[in-house]
Design an enzyme around this catalytic site. Structure first.
Site, mmCIF file in Angstrom:
data_model
loop_
_atom_site.group_PDB
_atom_site.id
_atom_site.type_symbol
_atom_site.label_atom_id
_atom_site.label_comp_id
_atom_site.label_asym_id
_atom_site.label_seq_id
_atom_site.Cartn_x
_atom_site.Cartn_y
_atom_site.Cartn_z
ATOM 1 N N CYS A 8 0.862 -1.182 0.000
ATOM 2 C CA CYS A 8 0.000 0.000 0.000
ATOM 3 C C CYS A 8 0.900 1.235 0.000
ATOM 4 O O CYS A 8 2.074 1.134 -0.355
ATOM 5 C CB CYS A 8 -0.994 -0.011 1.169
ATOM 6 S SG CYS A 8 -0.295 0.204 2.819
ATOM 7 N N ARG A 14 -3.374 -0.776 5.323
ATOM 8 C CA ARG A 14 -3.920 -1.843 4.489
ATOM 9 C C ARG A 14 -2.971 -3.016 4.294
ATOM 10 O O ARG A 14 -3.362 -4.172 4.502
ATOM 11 C CB ARG A 14 -4.330 -1.282 3.120
ATOM 12 C CG ARG A 14 -5.456 -0.273 3.210
ATOM 13 C CD ARG A 14 -5.686 0.440 1.893
ATOM 14 N NE ARG A 14 -4.580 1.360 1.611
ATOM 15 C CZ ARG A 14 -4.447 2.066 0.502
ATOM 16 N NH1 ARG A 14 -5.345 1.936 -0.462
ATOM 17 N NH2 ARG A 14 -3.446 2.891 0.335
ATOM 18 N N ASP A 122 -8.371 3.513 1.492
ATOM 19 C CA ASP A 122 -7.415 3.817 2.554
ATOM 20 C C ASP A 122 -8.192 4.276 3.784
ATOM 21 O O ASP A 122 -8.843 5.317 3.745
ATOM 22 C CB ASP A 122 -6.447 4.899 2.096
ATOM 23 C CG ASP A 122 -5.297 5.109 3.065
ATOM 24 O OD1 ASP A 122 -5.380 4.648 4.220
ATOM 25 O OD2 ASP A 122 -4.305 5.744 2.667
#
Length: 149
Positions: A8, A14, A122
């Site tokens: 990420c 994440r 996100d």
């Protein structure tokens, strides 16, 4: 041994979740899972406390992970590289040296048909419910990945 990398932006929300979730579904004698970020914002930091908490609530401990930045050598180390969204996918592909490198990279949500938007949102600027949503998305995708490795 099959090696999988989750990527990420900052490697604190994440990708640590994806890393922990997939790792929990695989036999560590045959699989190695890691995570990284395309940006250098959080190198050496632990995952976001909300990521740690949502993982813990689901029986997964990611508290020992440490953020690192994606590097070109990761193409040599890993068999599959999963980006959490299109922006990070593009950042990874920009570092690819050849078609073999590019062939290792996919959006993680391309592995599941449960959502039409293939970008993992996100959750950083959201609240805990955003982290729970991301966990569910990644858990579904990692379940599919674990059966295809």
């Amino acid at each position: 041994m099959t090696k999988v990398l989750m990527v990420c932006l900052g490697n604190i929300c994440r990708s640590p979740l994806a890393h922990g979730i997939l790792e929990s579904k695989l036999d560590s004698d045959f699989f190695y899972v890691d995570s990284a970020g395309t940006a250098a914002y959080h190198i050496g930091e632990s995952p976001d406390p909300r990521s740690i908490e949502v993982a813990k609530q689901n029986g997964i401990d990611i508290s020992g992970q440490s953020a690192r930045q994606f590097k070109v050598e990761d193409f040599d180390t890993f068999d599959r590289i999963y980006a959490m969204d299109q922006s990070n996918y593009n950042n990874i592909i920009r570092l690819a040296r050849n078609n073999a490198d590019i062939g290792k990279v996919k959006l993680i949500l391309e592995e599941t048909n449960s959502v039409s938007n293939k970008n993992v949102p996100d959750p950083y600027y959201g609240d805990f419910s955003n982290f729970e949503h991301v966990f569910r998305l990644l858990d579904d995708a990692c379940e599919v990945v674990s059966k295809t490795l």
